[in-house]
Design a protein around this motif. Structure first.
Motif, PDB file in Angstrom:
ATOM      1  N   TYR A 100      17.613   2.062  -9.219  1.00 12.09           N
ATOM      2  CA  TYR A 100      17.883   3.319  -8.510  1.00 12.09           C
ATOM      3  C   TYR A 100      17.302   3.286  -7.095  1.00 12.09           C
ATOM      4  O   TYR A 100      17.958   3.694  -6.128  1.00 12.09           O
ATOM      5  CB  TYR A 100      17.300   4.510  -9.271  1.00 12.09           C
ATOM      6  N   LEU A 101      16.074   2.819  -6.964  1.00 11.63           N
ATOM      7  CA  LEU A 101      15.440   2.762  -5.647  1.00 11.63           C
ATOM      8  C   LEU A 101      16.247   1.883  -4.694  1.00 11.63           C
ATOM      9  O   LEU A 101      16.411   2.208  -3.516  1.00 11.63           O
ATOM     10  CB  LEU A 101      14.011   2.244  -5.776  1.00 11.63           C
ATOM     11  N   GLY A 102      16.782   0.792  -5.229  1.00  6.50           N
ATOM     12  CA  GLY A 102      17.618  -0.078  -4.404  1.00  6.50           C
ATOM     13  C   GLY A 102      18.900   0.608  -3.965  1.00  6.50           C
ATOM     14  O   GLY A 102      19.330   0.480  -2.813  1.00  6.50           O
ATOM     15  N   GLN A 103      19.523   1.347  -4.887  1.00  7.00           N
ATOM     16  CA  GLN A 103      20.745   2.076  -4.547  1.00  7.00           C
ATOM     17  C   GLN A 103      20.477   3.146  -3.496  1.00  7.00           C
ATOM     18  O   GLN A 103      21.261   3.327  -2.559  1.00  7.00           O
ATOM     19  CB  GLN A 103      21.316   2.733  -5.811  1.00  7.00           C
ATOM     20  N   LEU A 104      19.375   3.847  -3.634  1.00  8.47           N
ATOM     21  CA  LEU A 104      19.048   4.920  -2.686  1.00  8.47           C
ATOM     22  C   LEU A 104      18.713   4.359  -1.316  1.00  8.47           C
ATOM     23  O   LEU A 104      19.102   4.926  -0.291  1.00  8.47           O
ATOM     24  CB  LEU A 104      17.872   5.761  -3.210  1.00  8.47           C
ATOM     25  N   ASP A 105      18.032   3.252  -1.307  1.00  2.44           N
ATOM     26  CA  ASP A 105      17.666   2.653  -0.018  1.00  2.44           C
ATOM     27  C   ASP A 105      18.889   2.118   0.719  1.00  2.44           C
ATOM     28  O   ASP A 105      18.877   1.986   1.950  1.00  2.44           O
ATOM     29  CB  ASP A 105      16.647   1.538  -0.243  1.00  2.44           C
ATOM     30  N   ALA A 106      19.963   1.819  -0.021  1.00  6.38           N
ATOM     31  CA  ALA A 106      21.184   1.287   0.590  1.00  6.38           C
ATOM     32  C   ALA A 106      22.155   2.380   1.032  1.00  6.38           C
ATOM     33  O   ALA A 106      23.227   2.071   1.567  1.00  6.38           O
ATOM     34  CB  ALA A 106      21.882   0.352  -0.402  1.00  6.38           C
ATOM     35  N   LEU A 107      21.802   3.645   0.851  1.00 13.67           N
ATOM     36  CA  LEU A 107      22.690   4.728   1.263  1.00 13.67           C
ATOM     37  C   LEU A 107      22.866   4.741   2.781  1.00 13.67           C
ATOM     38  O   LEU A 107      21.959   4.330   3.518  1.00 13.67           O
ATOM     39  CB  LEU A 107      22.131   6.081   0.793  1.00 13.67           C
ATOM     40  N   PRO A 108      23.999   5.215   3.264  1.00 14.73           N
ATOM     41  CA  PRO A 108      24.228   5.222   4.715  1.00 14.73           C
ATOM     42  C   PRO A 108      23.288   6.196   5.426  1.00 14.73           C
ATOM     43  O   PRO A 108      22.694   7.081   4.815  1.00 14.73           O
ATOM     44  CB  PRO A 108      25.687   5.687   4.828  1.00 14.73           C
ATOM     45  N   ASP A 109      23.178   6.004   6.723  1.00 16.73           N
ATOM     46  CA  ASP A 109      22.337   6.887   7.530  1.00 16.73           C
ATOM     47  C   ASP A 109      22.915   8.303   7.539  1.00 16.73           C
ATOM     48  O   ASP A 109      24.118   8.516   7.376  1.00 16.73           O
ATOM     49  CB  ASP A 109      22.245   6.366   8.965  1.00 16.73           C
ATOM     50  N   GLY A 110      22.043   9.251   7.763  1.00 13.11           N
ATOM     51  CA  GLY A 110      22.472  10.641   7.904  1.00 13.11           C
ATOM     52  C   GLY A 110      22.443  11.450   6.640  1.00 13.11           C
ATOM     53  O   GLY A 110      22.647  12.673   6.683  1.00 13.11           O
ATOM     54  N   VAL A 111      22.200  10.818   5.483  1.00 13.41           N
ATOM     55  CA  VAL A 111      22.123  11.567   4.233  1.00 13.41           C
ATOM     56  C   VAL A 111      20.891  12.467   4.265  1.00 13.41           C
ATOM     57  O   VAL A 111      19.800  12.038   4.638  1.00 13.41           O
ATOM     58  CB  VAL A 111      22.064  10.612   3.025  1.00 13.41           C
ATOM     59  N   LYS A 112      21.063  13.718   3.848  1.00  6.59           N
ATOM     60  CA  LYS A 112      19.964  14.681   3.845  1.00  6.59           C
ATOM     61  C   LYS A 112      19.498  15.058   2.442  1.00  6.59           C
ATOM     62  O   LYS A 112      18.348  15.443   2.255  1.00  6.59           O
ATOM     63  CB  LYS A 112      20.380  15.959   4.585  1.00  6.59           C
ATOM     64  N   THR A 113      20.409  14.983   1.461  1.00  4.65           N
ATOM     65  CA  THR A 113      20.064  15.341   0.083  1.00  4.65           C
ATOM     66  C   THR A 113      20.674  14.325  -0.871  1.00  4.65           C
ATOM     67  O   THR A 113      21.857  13.982  -0.730  1.00  4.65           O
ATOM     68  CB  THR A 113      20.582  16.749  -0.278  1.00  4.65           C
ATOM     69  N   VAL A 114      19.872  13.852  -1.833  1.00  4.68           N
ATOM     70  CA  VAL A 114      20.344  12.916  -2.851  1.00  4.68           C
ATOM     71  C   VAL A 114      20.078  13.534  -4.218  1.00  4.68           C
ATOM     72  O   VAL A 114      18.988  14.049  -4.474  1.00  4.68           O
ATOM     73  CB  VAL A 114      19.623  11.562  -2.757  1.00  4.68           C
ATOM     74  N   VAL A 115      21.080  13.487  -5.101  1.00  5.81           N
ATOM     75  CA  VAL A 115      20.940  14.061  -6.439  1.00  5.81           C
ATOM     76  C   VAL A 115      21.179  12.969  -7.481  1.00  5.81           C
ATOM     77  O   VAL A 115      22.211  12.293  -7.457  1.00  5.81           O
ATOM     78  CB  VAL A 115      21.921  15.222  -6.666  1.00  5.81           C
ATOM     79  N   LEU A 116      20.218  12.797  -8.394  1.00  3.32           N
ATOM     80  CA  LEU A 116      20.314  11.882  -9.520  1.00  3.32           C
ATOM     81  C   LEU A 116      20.559  12.685 -10.795  1.00  3.32           C
ATOM     82  O   LEU A 116      20.427  13.908 -10.798  1.00  3.32           O
ATOM     83  CB  LEU A 116      19.029  11.059  -9.637  1.00  3.32           C
ATOM     84  N   PRO A 117      20.880  12.024 -11.917  1.00  5.17           N
ATOM     85  CA  PRO A 117      21.233  12.761 -13.137  1.00  5.17           C
ATOM     86  C   PRO A 117      20.052  13.508 -13.772  1.00  5.17           C
ATOM     87  O   PRO A 117      18.887  13.233 -13.494  1.00  5.17           O
ATOM     88  CB  PRO A 117      21.729  11.662 -14.083  1.00  5.17           C
ATOM     89  N   GLU A 118      20.393  14.411 -14.661  1.00  3.00           N
ATOM     90  CA  GLU A 118      19.420  15.080 -15.515  1.00  3.00           C
ATOM     91  C   GLU A 118      18.723  14.033 -16.386  1.00  3.00           C
ATOM     92  O   GLU A 118      19.354  13.123 -16.922  1.00  3.00           O
ATOM     93  CB  GLU A 118      20.149  16.083 -16.405  1.00  3.00           C
ATOM     94  N   ALA A 119      17.393  14.180 -16.512  1.00 11.17           N
ATOM     95  CA  ALA A 119      16.599  13.280 -17.357  1.00 11.17           C
ATOM     96  C   ALA A 119      16.949  11.815 -17.094  1.00 11.17           C
ATOM     97  O   ALA A 119      17.161  11.034 -18.025  1.00 11.17           O
ATOM     98  CB  ALA A 119      16.770  13.625 -18.830  1.00 11.17           C
ATOM     99  N   ALA A 120      16.984  11.454 -15.820  1.00  8.27           N
ATOM    100  CA  ALA A 120      17.214  10.049 -15.499  1.00  8.27           C
ATOM    101  C   ALA A 120      16.065   9.191 -16.019  1.00  8.27           C
ATOM    102  O   ALA A 120      16.268   8.047 -16.438  1.00  8.27           O
ATOM    103  CB  ALA A 120      17.356   9.874 -13.984  1.00  8.27           C
ATOM    104  N   PHE A 121      14.854   9.766 -16.008  1.00  9.04           N
ATOM    105  CA  PHE A 121      13.662   9.057 -16.469  1.00  9.04           C
ATOM    106  C   PHE A 121      12.833   9.982 -17.351  1.00  9.04           C
ATOM    107  O   PHE A 121      12.980  11.206 -17.315  1.00  9.04           O
ATOM    108  CB  PHE A 121      12.816   8.586 -15.281  1.00  9.04           C
TER     109      PHE A 121
END
Length: 464
Positions: free
Chosen positions: A228-249
């Motif tokens: 997940y951390l790798g996917q989030l770090d690869a997001l394009p510039d300008g993203v202000k809010t990121v939402v992951l699933p319920e009870a991901a961890f």
């Protein structure tokens, strides 16, 4: 009409309910589904009319059984069957009232629509699971219809969808005029509201692992977290809010450093808020949280799910630094807390969710409906669902189903923020309660008519 024709009408209505409602509805068919039964109701006895209505809606509502048969949330026996029976009984009562009042066609049409809406409204406020999958949800991909919800809530949409076919079946001028006016207000007002522009946008990302399973245990393995951390770090510039699933961890720690520290660092480095579903196991209790990691890298805020049938519930609202009100999955089956967020000025909802694949579209559209009710954009991010980004008018901006062959499903889009608090935000379920009042009046009228017909003075020839 002979028996075969009446049976054909019931079958036609059942087929229209089956195709026009459920998990993958054809919106226009939902408008037509009640019509065949309303057409034959005046030629039937009261019990026959109720039976025809029950059979049509019950059979049509079996369209969810193929999903419910394997569902954990709504197992077919008994709850899936109970829901189907209840829909059938509600339509049966509406048809019986329509038939009883048919001497006054306008009252018959309004009474039938009000009864249907009133029952669903009362169920929604008294049921621990809330409500989803009604006629209003079938119109979630028709924004021009859905705008009515910004004034009346979903209940106005339910009412119009039942009023129009009931008025058409009456074949009388007055109900036809009232239905035409209601339809014109719905479509004209919807078009006018959609013509407004939401100029402020926010770039939002929804990220979900395609791996099935609830709450990856951080005590045993952190590989999914690393992915997940790798996917989030690869997001394009300008993203202000990121939402992951319920009870991901999940973990038995209230604040597991293995999750908190890397998320804090990433939020600070990338400059976006991260909303993460987190299950905290404490003894026999499971606390269903959404943790908000602010873009500044500070301490996370914890939102505890407000509506849950198996876990302790919370009451506090949490708004991200970027202005998103946080909810979790089942919360959108209820009026609150989305209405509370709107009253506080929030124009975006961030919702970690977890569905069961086949019901993902329907549940995401319930979230969209909530957004229209209160003028809020929606970021619906979850597991085994439809990742959905919608503006505050219910227009879908970005969408993808999860469960693809790749390791993750990601949706990124610039989403117009909603216009903010609406008439519905201020006055709540006023229309639902109005329908309750109209139903009481209509039932009273039907009872008086029945007593009059049964009294000797109504049949002077027989009494002489």
């Amino acid at each position: 009409m002979d028996f075969a024709g009446k049976l054909a009408a019931v079958a036609a209505s059942a087929l229209l309910f089956f195709s026009g409602t459920g998990l993958d509805p054809v919106p226009v068919l939902a408008w037509l589904a009640p019509l065949p039964v309303f057409l034959i109701a005046p030629s039937l006895s009261g019990w026959q009319a109720a039976g025809a209505g029950f059979a049509a809606c019950f059979l049509g509502s079996t369209n969810t059984w193929y999903w419910s048969a394997g569902s954990h949330d709504l197992p077919l026996w008994p709850w899936g069957a109970v829901v189907t029976v209840c829909f059938g009984l509600t339509f049966a009562a509406s048809v019986a009232l329509y038939r009883a009042l048919f001497a006054s066609p306008l009252l018959a049409a309004v009474g039938a629509a009000a009864l249907w809406t009133a029952v669903l409204h009362v169920v929604s406020v008294s049921n621990p699971m809330g409500i989803t999958g009604t006629l209003a949800t079938t119109q979630a991909d028709v924004p021009v219809v859905l705008q009515l919800a910004s004034v009346t809530g979903a209940w106005g949409v339910e009412f119009v969808l039942m009023l129009v076919p009931a008025a058409i079946a009456a074949v009388k001028v007055r109900p036809a005029v009232v239905a035409a006016v209601a339809l014109a207000v719905t479509l004209g007002g919807g078009a006018l509201r959609l013509a407004g522009s939401d100029e402020e946008t926010q770039r939002i990302a929804l990220v979900a692992s395609n791996q099935k399973g609830w709450a990856a245990d951080l005590r045993e393995d952190t590989s999914l977290l690393d992915d997940y951390l790798g996917q989030l770090d690869a997001l394009p510039d300008g993203v202000k809010t990121v939402v992951l699933p319920e009870a991901a961890f999940g973990s038995d720690e209230a604040r597991p450093a293995v999750l908190v520290e890397p998320m804090r660092r990433l939020a600070a480095a990338r400059g976006f808020d991260i909303v993460v579903g987190y299950a905290h196991w404490s003894g026999q209790a499971k606390f269903n949280y959404a943790l908000v990691f602010p873009a500044g890298g500070g301490e996370p805020q914890a939102y505890l799910k407000h509506n849950d049938t198996v876990s302790p519930t919370g009451r506090d609202l949490v708004v991200t630094p970027g202005g998103a009100g946080v909810l979790i999955c089942l919360d959108i089956n209820f009026r609150d807390p989305s209405q509370d967020y709107a009253a506080g000025g929030t124009r975006l909802l961030a919702i970690p969710a977890s569905d069961e694949d086949l019901n993902g579209w329907q549940h995401s559209r319930t979230a969209v409906l909530r957004g229209v009710e209160n003028g809020q954009a929606v970021a619906w991010g979850g597991r085994q669902t439809m990742l959905t980004l919608a503006d505050g008018h219910g227009r879908i901006i970005g969408e993808r189903p999860t469960g693809n062959a790749d390791g993750f499903t990601t949706v990124v889009a610039d989403v117009p923020l909603g216009p903010g608090a609406t008439v519905y935000t201020r006055f709540g379920d006023w229309f639902g309660w109005l329908c309750v009042g109209l139903t009481v009046l209509a039932l009273g009228k039907a009872f008086r008519l029945r007593k009059y017909r049964e009294s000797p003075s109504a049949h002077p020839a027989a009494s002489s």
